[in-house]
Design a protein around this motif. Sequence first.
Motif, PDB file in Angstrom:
ATOM      1  N   ILE A 271       9.479  10.150   6.789  1.00  0.00           N
ATOM      2  CA  ILE A 271       9.324   9.299   5.614  1.00  0.00           C
ATOM      3  C   ILE A 271       9.274   7.855   6.083  1.00  0.00           C
ATOM      4  N   PRO A 272       8.311   7.062   5.595  1.00  0.00           N
ATOM      5  CA  PRO A 272       8.309   5.644   5.958  1.00  0.00           C
ATOM      6  C   PRO A 272       9.407   4.898   5.188  1.00  0.00           C
ATOM      7  N   THR A 273      10.115   4.025   5.895  1.00  0.00           N
ATOM      8  CA  THR A 273      11.039   3.091   5.260  1.00  0.00           C
ATOM      9  C   THR A 273      10.609   1.695   5.697  1.00  0.00           C
ATOM     10  N   VAL A 274      11.255   0.684   5.174  1.00  0.00           N
ATOM     11  CA  VAL A 274      10.905  -0.688   5.528  1.00  0.00           C
ATOM     12  C   VAL A 274      11.101  -0.925   7.026  1.00  0.00           C
ATOM     13  N   ASP A 275      12.146  -0.333   7.592  1.00  0.00           N
ATOM     14  CA  ASP A 275      12.481  -0.583   8.993  1.00  0.00           C
ATOM     15  C   ASP A 275      11.798   0.352   9.981  1.00  0.00           C
ATOM     16  N   GLU A 276      11.729   1.643   9.624  1.00  0.00           N
ATOM     17  CA  GLU A 276      11.204   2.640  10.558  1.00  0.00           C
ATOM     18  C   GLU A 276      10.968   3.944   9.810  1.00  0.00           C
ATOM     19  N   ASP A 277      10.228   4.842  10.427  1.00  0.00           N
ATOM     20  CA  ASP A 277      10.088   6.180   9.864  1.00  0.00           C
ATOM     21  C   ASP A 277      11.358   6.959  10.168  1.00  0.00           C
ATOM     22  N   ILE A 278      11.826   7.731   9.179  1.00  0.00           N
ATOM     23  CA  ILE A 278      12.998   8.574   9.400  1.00  0.00           C
ATOM     24  C   ILE A 278      12.654  10.002   9.012  1.00  0.00           C
ATOM     25  N   LYS A 279      13.387  10.962   9.569  1.00  0.00           N
ATOM     26  CA  LYS A 279      13.198  12.362   9.218  1.00  0.00           C
ATOM     27  C   LYS A 279      14.160  12.718   8.096  1.00  0.00           C
ATOM     28  N   ILE A 280      13.633  13.452   7.108  1.00  0.00           N
ATOM     29  CA  ILE A 280      14.492  13.981   6.064  1.00  0.00           C
ATOM     30  C   ILE A 280      14.236  15.471   5.942  1.00  0.00           C
ATOM     31  N   ARG A 281      15.224  16.165   5.450  1.00  0.00           N
ATOM     32  CA  ARG A 281      15.127  17.612   5.288  1.00  0.00           C
ATOM     33  C   ARG A 281      14.640  17.941   3.886  1.00  0.00           C
ATOM     34  N   ILE A 282      13.641  18.790   3.812  1.00  0.00           N
ATOM     35  CA  ILE A 282      13.143  19.312   2.552  1.00  0.00           C
ATOM     36  C   ILE A 282      13.791  20.680   2.350  1.00  0.00           C
TER      37      ILE A 282
ATOM     38  N   VAL B 280      12.224   8.706  -2.910  1.00  0.00           N
ATOM     39  CA  VAL B 280      11.058   9.425  -2.405  1.00  0.00           C
ATOM     40  C   VAL B 280      10.671  10.479  -3.436  1.00  0.00           C
ATOM     41  N   ARG B 281       9.472  10.364  -3.987  1.00  0.00           N
ATOM     42  CA  ARG B 281       8.977  11.379  -4.919  1.00  0.00           C
ATOM     43  C   ARG B 281       8.131  12.363  -4.126  1.00  0.00           C
ATOM     44  N   ILE B 282       8.523  13.627  -4.198  1.00  0.00           N
ATOM     45  CA  ILE B 282       7.829  14.682  -3.481  1.00  0.00           C
ATOM     46  C   ILE B 282       6.745  15.268  -4.386  1.00  0.00           C
ATOM     47  N   ASN B 283       5.528  15.297  -3.901  1.00  0.00           N
ATOM     48  CA  ASN B 283       4.420  15.951  -4.595  1.00  0.00           C
ATOM     49  C   ASN B 283       3.923  17.089  -3.713  1.00  0.00           C
ATOM     50  N   VAL B 284       3.832  18.275  -4.302  1.00  0.00           N
ATOM     51  CA  VAL B 284       3.388  19.456  -3.560  1.00  0.00           C
ATOM     52  C   VAL B 284       1.875  19.574  -3.676  1.00  0.00           C
TER      53      VAL B 284
ATOM     54  N   ARG C 205       5.748   7.738  -2.530  1.00  0.00           N
ATOM     55  CA  ARG C 205       5.321   9.105  -2.839  1.00  0.00           C
ATOM     56  C   ARG C 205       4.906   9.782  -1.547  1.00  0.00           C
ATOM     57  N   VAL C 206       5.311  11.039  -1.418  1.00  0.00           N
ATOM     58  CA  VAL C 206       4.976  11.812  -0.225  1.00  0.00           C
ATOM     59  C   VAL C 206       4.393  13.149  -0.678  1.00  0.00           C
TER      60      VAL C 206
ATOM     61  N   GLU D 106       0.804  -1.221   0.000  1.00  0.00           N
ATOM     62  CA  GLU D 106       0.000   0.000   0.000  1.00  0.00           C
ATOM     63  C   GLU D 106       0.837   1.272   0.000  1.00  0.00           C
ATOM     64  N   ILE D 107       2.101   1.203   0.427  1.00  0.00           N
ATOM     65  CA  ILE D 107       2.954   2.386   0.492  1.00  0.00           C
ATOM     66  C   ILE D 107       4.088   2.326  -0.531  1.00  0.00           C
ATOM     67  N   PHE D 108       4.756   1.186  -0.618  1.00  0.00           N
ATOM     68  CA  PHE D 108       5.962   1.067  -1.432  1.00  0.00           C
ATOM     69  C   PHE D 108       5.698   0.396  -2.776  1.00  0.00           C
TER      70      PHE D 108
END
Length: 100
Positions: free
Chosen positions: A33-44, A74-78, A17-18, A5-7
Amino acid sequence: VKPHEIFERDGDDLFVRVVIPYSLAVLGGEIKIPTVDEDIKIRIRPGTQSGTMLRLREKGALRLHGRGRGDQYVRINVLVPEKLTREEKSVIEELKKVGL
């Protein structure tokens, strides 16, 4: 491999997609951002455009015949709002006047 459903998967690489709000795309900031292992923070970065693709090294699927992992993209959609309040519309009009 069953659809997720996510990946989406392409070999060892994963795609997600985010959707981010317009203000975050313009000003920048952090998101989870969701990853297979855990959610991580990324900088936009400020000024991020819709459709931007970010690469997270070795956050993809485990390699079947070898060591390591693929990458996650990760594809960013605004998000552009379809309906605005009067106040929101007024603020956007002011931004339009200064060229934004």
